[in-house]
Design a protein around this motif. Sequence first.
Motif, short mmCIF file in Angstrom:
data_model
loop_
_atom_site.label_atom_id
_atom_site.label_comp_id
_atom_site.label_asym_id
_atom_site.label_seq_id
_atom_site.Cartn_x
_atom_site.Cartn_y
_atom_site.Cartn_z
N VAL A 31 101.10 46.10 44.19
CA VAL A 31 102.11 46.19 43.09
C VAL A 31 101.11 45.76 41.98
O VAL A 31 100.59 44.80 41.83
CB VAL A 31 103.11 45.19 43.13
CG1 VAL A 31 104.09 45.24 41.85
CG2 VAL A 31 104.12 45.44 44.53
N ALA A 41 103.53 48.97 38.11
CA ALA A 41 104.32 48.36 37.11
C ALA A 41 103.51 48.04 35.93
O ALA A 41 103.89 47.18 35.15
CB ALA A 41 104.97 47.16 37.90
N GLY A 82 107.40 43.46 37.74
CA GLY A 82 106.31 43.58 38.85
C GLY A 82 106.64 42.29 39.84
O GLY A 82 106.14 42.78 40.99
N ALA A 102 101.94 42.71 38.47
CA ALA A 102 102.77 41.83 39.29
C ALA A 102 102.83 40.45 38.67
O ALA A 102 103.42 39.66 39.43
CB ALA A 102 102.52 41.84 40.75
#
Length: 314
Positions: A19, A109, A27, A22
């Motif tokens: 991810v 993200a 995220g 994050a």
Amino acid sequence: MTESHSAGDKALAGKVALVTGATRGGGRAIAVELGRAGATVYVTGRTTRGAVSEVGRAAETVEQTAELVTAAGGEGVAVIVDHLQAGQVRELVARIERDHGRLDILVNAIWGGDHLVGYGRTVKMWEFDLDKAQRMHQLGVETRCITSHYALPLMIRRPGGLVVEITDGTEEFNHENYRAPFYFDLAKYSLFRMVKGLSEELKEYGCTALGLTPGWMRTEAMLDTLGVTEENWRDGCKTDPDFAMSETPLFVARAVTSLATDPDVARYNGSSLSAGPLAEEYGFTDADGSAPDPARYFTDLFRTGQRPDPDDYR
């Protein structure tokens, strides 16, 4: 309604996720929920306990995120990465390969450009500071291209891989509405072409790429901006009535986990999705038990010019 996996059944045990972006917000929540489902989650960001990124928020760090993933039942691994630095991204993926030999889920993200948007929503394209414009493109688009360039060769070794590009609005909404300023609109719309291209190039390997938008997330920064907390967030509606349609980052996180545990997720390959309709599809809710559908709310608001009743969209 498609049956979704509960967080307690560890449906992602043995899976490895990455991810990006994050450190906070969506995220962070996505990473934690993937961990709750049993995944090993590599979480990346630039703000650490020893350094703060250009976002300027020292309160949230990537190490905290990894600790939350582990506390939720997964294995969180914090890696300090500037995703514009190809060498750092290459080493990140090499580390995942050394540690596990696989990558099952990639959630991009990454962003960190809100301060650039705030610089000039009403500034014309030709008057916009070009350094800021280029930085917005770098943060919103180039970071993801660099990351996928290095991460996808590891993912395609096994069928079933999933790439989730976290977007800002659905493709339909962004096609119909201009998201000023110019360079923000361009950066955000580029993600839909990214999803389309990845979906075409990944499908022969049995992997899926899709775009997913949250609604108006009550991130740490948004709560601070409106001077409220999660406990009294509705007071923010006094400043902006549309804040009544906001949601916690948990909502989009549950959407990602539902997609990641769906054996038939390939039906969404190339799609632009939003968390609201997926809540109905998979049966999850936000932290308060509601299921807001801000995509539909804002679509109706923009089309009619009249503010709907938010209670009809939760």
